[in-house]
Design a protein around this motif. Structure first.
Motif, short mmCIF file in Angstrom:
data_model
loop_
_atom_site.label_atom_id
_atom_site.label_comp_id
_atom_site.label_asym_id
_atom_site.label_seq_id
_atom_site.Cartn_x
_atom_site.Cartn_y
_atom_site.Cartn_z
N ARG A 86 7.23 4.35 -29.44
CA ARG A 86 5.83 3.71 -29.28
C ARG A 86 5.16 3.91 -27.97
N TRP A 87 5.77 3.77 -27.05
CA TRP A 87 5.47 4.01 -25.61
C TRP A 87 5.77 5.15 -24.89
N ILE A 88 5.10 5.49 -23.90
CA ILE A 88 5.42 6.31 -22.90
C ILE A 88 5.35 5.58 -21.31
N ILE A 89 6.51 5.48 -20.65
CA ILE A 89 6.75 4.52 -19.57
C ILE A 89 6.99 5.27 -18.34
N ARG A 90 6.60 5.11 -17.22
CA ARG A 90 7.13 5.65 -15.85
C ARG A 90 7.27 4.31 -14.89
N LYS A 91 8.08 4.69 -13.88
CA LYS A 91 8.05 3.84 -12.74
C LYS A 91 7.91 4.52 -11.57
N TYR A 92 7.02 4.13 -10.64
CA TYR A 92 6.51 4.78 -9.59
C TYR A 92 7.04 3.72 -8.26
N THR A 93 7.63 4.41 -7.45
CA THR A 93 8.04 3.82 -6.12
C THR A 93 7.40 4.17 -4.78
N PHE A 94 6.86 3.06 -4.06
CA PHE A 94 5.91 3.12 -2.98
C PHE A 94 7.03 2.80 -1.77
N PHE A 136 4.32 -2.45 -0.43
CA PHE A 136 3.74 -3.21 -1.50
C PHE A 136 2.34 -2.86 -1.65
N MET A 137 1.51 -2.86 -0.45
CA MET A 137 0.20 -2.64 -0.28
C MET A 137 -0.19 -0.83 -0.89
N LYS A 138 0.68 -0.13 -0.56
CA LYS A 138 0.64 1.32 -1.15
C LYS A 138 0.77 1.14 -2.92
N GLY A 139 1.46 0.37 -3.21
CA GLY A 139 1.62 0.18 -4.56
C GLY A 139 0.29 -0.42 -5.47
N ILE A 140 -0.06 -1.32 -4.37
CA ILE A 140 -1.38 -1.94 -4.96
C ILE A 140 -2.85 -1.08 -4.88
N TYR A 185 -0.37 -0.95 -19.81
CA TYR A 185 0.33 -2.27 -19.38
C TYR A 185 0.86 -1.84 -17.82
N ILE A 186 0.52 -2.70 -17.04
CA ILE A 186 1.00 -2.62 -15.42
C ILE A 186 1.81 -3.57 -14.90
N THR A 187 3.16 -3.48 -14.67
CA THR A 187 3.78 -4.50 -14.04
C THR A 187 4.10 -4.07 -12.51
N ILE A 188 3.77 -5.06 -11.49
CA ILE A 188 4.15 -4.64 -10.24
C ILE A 188 5.59 -5.61 -9.78
N ASP A 189 6.35 -4.76 -9.35
CA ASP A 189 7.48 -5.54 -8.65
C ASP A 189 7.81 -5.04 -7.24
N LYS A 224 7.69 -2.99 -4.57
CA LYS A 224 7.03 -1.73 -4.34
C LYS A 224 7.31 -0.82 -5.54
N VAL A 225 7.58 -1.19 -6.63
CA VAL A 225 7.56 -0.38 -7.85
C VAL A 225 6.51 -0.92 -8.87
N VAL A 226 5.74 0.10 -9.34
CA VAL A 226 4.81 -0.05 -10.17
C VAL A 226 5.16 0.75 -11.60
N THR A 227 5.25 -0.16 -12.63
CA THR A 227 5.59 0.29 -13.92
C THR A 227 4.36 0.51 -14.86
N LEU A 228 3.91 1.64 -15.43
CA LEU A 228 2.97 1.98 -16.17
C LEU A 228 3.74 2.19 -17.80
N ARG A 229 2.99 1.55 -18.68
CA ARG A 229 3.11 1.63 -19.94
C ARG A 229 2.07 2.21 -20.82
N LEU A 230 1.96 3.28 -21.58
CA LEU A 230 1.02 3.57 -22.29
C LEU A 230 1.16 3.78 -23.59
#
Length: 104
Positions: free
Chosen positions: A24-32, A35-39, A57-61, A63-69
């Motif tokens: 149902r989803w496509i998902i990717r984790k982006y690492t920065f 923290f502020m570069k992720g924001i 859907y956006i999750t911020i952990d 330096k890691v930002v996860t996007l779900r579409l």
């Protein structure tokens, strides 16, 4: 138009870092590097999402930002999800080229 699993997988072969999850989803984790570069990335994701009228859907952990579409109204992945994911990747690559390697 809703993509089949095979169509989603074919598109994801061309989209670095994205995975098909739970059918149902496509998902990717982006690492920065910070923290502020992720924001800052999330701010750009928000602008792209508003232009598409389609929001991840956006999750911020830290330096890691996860996007779900997914396209809820269509019941899965559509061309909009794939196009949006491509634009998110372009923004990420641009930010990485200006920032150097990322570490946790």
């Amino acid at each position: 138009m809703l993509y089949t699993q095979q169509e989603v997988e074919a598109h994801l072969e061309k989209l670095e870092g994205w995975e098909f999850e739970q059918g149902r989803w496509i998902i990717r984790k982006y690492t920065f590097s910070s923290f502020m570069k992720g924001i800052a990335f999330v701010d750009e994701v928000a602008a792209i999402s508003e232009a598409f009228g389609h929001h991840p859907y956006i999750t911020i952990d830290y330096k890691v930002v996860t996007l779900r579409l997914t396209s809820w109204d269509d019941g899965g992945i559509t061309a909009v999800d794939i196009k949006e994911a491509q634009q998110f990747n372009e923004v990420y690559e641009k930010s990485r080229s200006n920032d150097g390697p990322s570490t946790l």
